[in-house]
Structure formats: C-alpha cells, structure tokens
Design a protein around this motif. Structure first.
Motif, PDB file in Angstrom:
ATOM      1  N   UNK A   1       0.839  -1.203   0.000  1.00 41.50           N
ATOM      2  CA  UNK A   1       0.000   0.000   0.000  1.00 41.50           C
ATOM      3  C   UNK A   1       0.872   1.251   0.000  1.00 41.50           C
ATOM      4  N   UNK A   2       1.989   1.184   0.724  1.00 42.19           N
ATOM      5  CA  UNK A   2       2.900   2.333   0.723  1.00 42.19           C
ATOM      6  C   UNK A   2       3.583   2.470  -0.633  1.00 42.19           C
ATOM      7  N   UNK A   3       3.968   1.341  -1.242  1.00 38.76           N
ATOM      8  CA  UNK A   3       4.534   1.383  -2.594  1.00 38.76           C
ATOM      9  C   UNK A   3       3.543   2.052  -3.540  1.00 38.76           C
ATOM     10  N   UNK A   4       2.283   1.612  -3.499  1.00 37.12           N
ATOM     11  CA  UNK A   4       1.261   2.160  -4.389  1.00 37.12           C
ATOM     12  C   UNK A   4       1.069   3.658  -4.172  1.00 37.12           C
ATOM     13  N   UNK A   5       1.243   4.111  -2.928  1.00 34.86           N
ATOM     14  CA  UNK A   5       1.073   5.550  -2.652  1.00 34.86           C
ATOM     15  C   UNK A   5       2.153   6.392  -3.310  1.00 34.86           C
ATOM     16  N   UNK A   6       3.284   5.762  -3.659  1.00 35.56           N
ATOM     17  CA  UNK A   6       4.369   6.486  -4.334  1.00 35.56           C
ATOM     18  C   UNK A   6       4.357   6.258  -5.850  1.00 35.56           C
ATOM     19  N   UNK A   7       3.293   5.646  -6.359  1.00 37.58           N
ATOM     20  CA  UNK A   7       3.167   5.442  -7.806  1.00 37.58           C
ATOM     21  C   UNK A   7       2.255   6.520  -8.397  1.00 37.58           C
ATOM     22  N   UNK A   8       2.740   7.203  -9.422  1.00 36.56           N
ATOM     23  CA  UNK A   8       1.920   8.183 -10.121  1.00 36.56           C
ATOM     24  C   UNK A   8       0.788   7.462 -10.854  1.00 36.56           C
ATOM     25  N   UNK A   9      -0.291   8.158 -11.194  1.00 31.04           N
ATOM     26  CA  UNK A   9      -1.351   7.518 -11.976  1.00 31.04           C
ATOM     27  C   UNK A   9      -0.791   6.902 -13.257  1.00 31.04           C
ATOM     28  N   UNK A  10      -1.108   5.638 -13.473  1.00 31.23           N
ATOM     29  CA  UNK A  10      -0.613   4.942 -14.657  1.00 31.23           C
ATOM     30  C   UNK A  10       0.787   4.395 -14.530  1.00 31.23           C
ATOM     31  N   UNK A  11       1.420   4.575 -13.365  1.00 33.43           N
ATOM     32  CA  UNK A  11       2.793   4.096 -13.174  1.00 33.43           C
ATOM     33  C   UNK A  11       2.849   2.576 -13.242  1.00 33.43           C
ATOM     34  N   UNK A  12       4.005   2.070 -13.646  1.00 32.51           N
ATOM     35  CA  UNK A  12       4.211   0.624 -13.748  1.00 32.51           C
ATOM     36  C   UNK A  12       5.136   0.151 -12.635  1.00 32.51           C
ATOM     37  N   UNK A  13       4.839  -1.030 -12.128  1.00 36.04           N
ATOM     38  CA  UNK A  13       5.681  -1.709 -11.148  1.00 36.04           C
ATOM     39  C   UNK A  13       6.217  -2.985 -11.776  1.00 36.04           C
ATOM     40  N   UNK A  14       7.527  -3.223 -11.628  1.00 35.94           N
ATOM     41  CA  UNK A  14       8.127  -4.499 -12.017  1.00 35.94           C
ATOM     42  C   UNK A  14       8.740  -5.112 -10.777  1.00 35.94           C
ATOM     43  N   UNK A  15       8.433  -6.399 -10.532  1.00 39.84           N
ATOM     44  CA  UNK A  15       8.966  -7.064  -9.349  1.00 39.84           C
ATOM     45  C   UNK A  15       9.363  -8.491  -9.681  1.00 39.84           C
ATOM     46  N   UNK A  16      10.356  -8.987  -8.952  1.00 39.64           N
ATOM     47  CA  UNK A  16      10.727 -10.402  -9.005  1.00 39.64           C
ATOM     48  C   UNK A  16      10.735 -10.943  -7.582  1.00 39.64           C
ATOM     49  N   UNK A  17      10.483 -12.241  -7.459  1.00 37.80           N
ATOM     50  CA  UNK A  17      10.474 -12.895  -6.155  1.00 37.80           C
ATOM     51  C   UNK A  17      10.507 -14.400  -6.380  1.00 37.80           C
ATOM     52  N   UNK A  18      10.979 -15.188  -5.421  1.00 39.43           N
ATOM     53  CA  UNK A  18      10.903 -16.644  -5.576  1.00 39.43           C
ATOM     54  C   UNK A  18       9.453 -17.108  -5.743  1.00 39.43           C
ATOM     55  N   UNK A  19       9.281 -18.274  -6.349  1.00 42.91           N
ATOM     56  CA  UNK A  19       7.949 -18.798  -6.656  1.00 42.91           C
ATOM     57  C   UNK A  19       7.723 -20.116  -5.902  1.00 42.91           C
ATOM     58  N   UNK A  20       6.885 -20.061  -4.866  1.00 40.87           N
ATOM     59  CA  UNK A  20       6.584 -21.260  -4.083  1.00 40.87           C
ATOM     60  C   UNK A  20       5.680 -22.225  -4.829  1.00 40.87           C
ATOM     61  N   UNK A  21       5.107 -21.788  -5.967  1.00 35.39           N
ATOM     62  CA  UNK A  21       4.193 -22.642  -6.706  1.00 35.39           C
ATOM     63  C   UNK A  21       4.705 -23.089  -8.059  1.00 35.39           C
ATOM     64  N   UNK A  22       5.947 -22.792  -8.364  1.00 32.99           N
ATOM     65  CA  UNK A  22       6.512 -23.151  -9.666  1.00 32.99           C
ATOM     66  C   UNK A  22       6.674 -24.667  -9.773  1.00 32.99           C
TER      67      UNK A  22
END
Length: 272
Positions: A194-215
C-alpha cells in the motif's frame, strides 16, 4: 516433518485464515545443515534472536504461499540485517547486475507515463543506474547504510536514499518502480505494498521479481528449496498469492511473465 491443518495468523499474501503447518524449525535446520551455505544461514538466524522462537512454516490453503509463523519482529530483522552478507557480492557483480536490470527496464520503459524511477530495496542501486542510463531520473532506496554508501560510490549520478519508504516525502511519486527480490523479505507485505502504491503516479508501472513457491520446479519438500532462508525470506509467494496481494493494495493489470526458473516476474499498474 509437520503437515497439520491449523488456523494461525492470516496469510500475509491473500489474508485467508486457514493454513497447514508444513515444517518445523528443526526441519529447516536439518535441511540447511546439508547445504554449502547452511551453517552461515543457521548462524545468522541464531544471531538475530529469531531462531530462539522456533517458528513453524505454514502454507496457505487458499493461495498456497508459504510463510513463517510467527513472523519476525522489527528488532529481530534489524539484528539480522546489521551485517548483511550479500553486499560484497553486489559490488563485485555491479556491472553484470546493471546489464540485467537494463534489459528488464528497456523492455518496459515505454509503459511508464513519465521519467521518474524508483528502485526499492536497491542495495547498491544497480537497477536505478540502469534506468538512469535509459534516460530516467533515478532514485535508489536501501535500508542498509553500508550498501547505500557503496552504491553512491559506484553510481554517483543516481540519487541514493539510505532508509525506508517512510523516509521519502509522502507526496513524492514515481512513474516506474522496480523491486528485484524484495517482497519476500517483508513481514507485512500488504502494508508495504500500500505504501509502494502511494508512491506510484497515476498509470505508473511496477516491475517485481520474487521466488515462486508454486513453480513446477520448486521442490515438493519446500525446506530443500534454496530460497527458503529464514528470516531473510519470510514469505514465499505463489502467483495466486502475489496477485491477491497486489490487487488488495490497489494495483491492477497484474501480469506474470513466463520463467523457466522457480521465480516470479510480474508487472502491475497504478489505477489512473
């Protein structure tokens, strides 16, 4: 190894209340002891004070994400990260990491509505430096002061902030946010997102990577998964869990890119 149904704390990913306890702390210690990095991992957990609580490993019955229960507190995490062991690796491989981030950002840069870029959990700021080379005004935020200082020496044209998201001005917004292997470290991922989203401008893009427990390549015995490294990683998400988390935080257009390795690569957009 445990496999008991429980009704513990709600899932940090999707908030469902039912989970199964898939392993005890002793199960993880036994698996870790057989790995090359195991003694270091066990010693780090003990030094933080967290190992003394003997947490269990829970799997959400709804989204299948795996998380520690109880989760580490702020004092334990601060003790763990006081001498974070990976900073030297990031410095030695700085240009390689910049090159990898450059490829990721170049592929997505046309989707950003502007040129303000933020890398969260940046360590030395390789992602921010890649973005700068692609024409963005780049900021790297990193709680480890030593890592942030190392990044400042390497990439002086990036704005480096040694601190947490709370240390940014509340009104500061960005057009592209980059988080590589960050969300799995966070004990309260919903508040964080929610804090990340508060620092995103309208239409901003987020790219993230993380391990996958379901792969499909993640071991059935989750304790043998190399990304199971508590308390450094406190939540291992599935795609279902991460989608639920991002949407709960107000993001949309959550899309996953195929990955042959057991890791998640995901993009999401801030609503206009």
């Amino acid at each position: 190894m445990k496999n008991d149904r429980q009704s513990a704390a709600s899932c940090p990913a999707c908030s469902a209340s039912e989970a199964s306890t898939v392993a005890a702390w002793s199960d993880w210690e036994r698996e870790a002891a057989a790995r090359d990095d195991g003694p270091m991992r066990i010693a780090s957990a003990e030094a933080s004070g967290y190992a003394a609580r003997k947490p269990d490993f829970s799997r959400c019955l709804t989204c299948r994400s795996v998380y520690l229960h109880p989760l580490p507190d702020a004092k334990e995490l601060a003790a763990f990260y006081q001498n974070y062991h990976r900073t030297g690796d990031f410095v030695r491989k700085a240009e390689k990491k910049v090159a990898r981030a450059w490829r990721r950002i170049a592929f997505l840069r046309h989707r950003a509505p502007g040129k303000k870029f933020l890398e969260i959990g940046a360590n030395i700021g390789a992602g921010a430096e890649a973005a700068r080379r692609l024409g963005f005004s780049a900021t790297a935020i990193e709680p480890d002061k030593e890592a942030s200082s190392a990044g400042e020496a390497l990439f002086s044209e990036v704005r480096h902030v040694a601190g947490m998201l709370e240390d940014l001005a509340p009104q500061e917004q960005f057009d592209f946010i980059y988080m590589a292997e960050v969300i799995e470290h966070v004990p309260d991922p919903l508040a964080f997102m929610k804090r990340v989203a508060s620092h995103m401008a309208p239409g901003a893009i987020l790219f993230a990577t993380t391990p996958d427990a379901g792969h499909w390549r993640t071991p059935n015995n989750i304790m043998s998964y190399k990304s199971m490294i508590p308390p450094e990683h406190v939540v291992l998400f599935t795609q279902t869990g991460l989608r639920a988390l991002f949407e709960r935080a107000g993001l949309k257009q959550v899309r996953f890119r195929p990955h042959l390795k057991p890791g998640i690569r995901v993009t999401a957009v801030k609503s206009n």
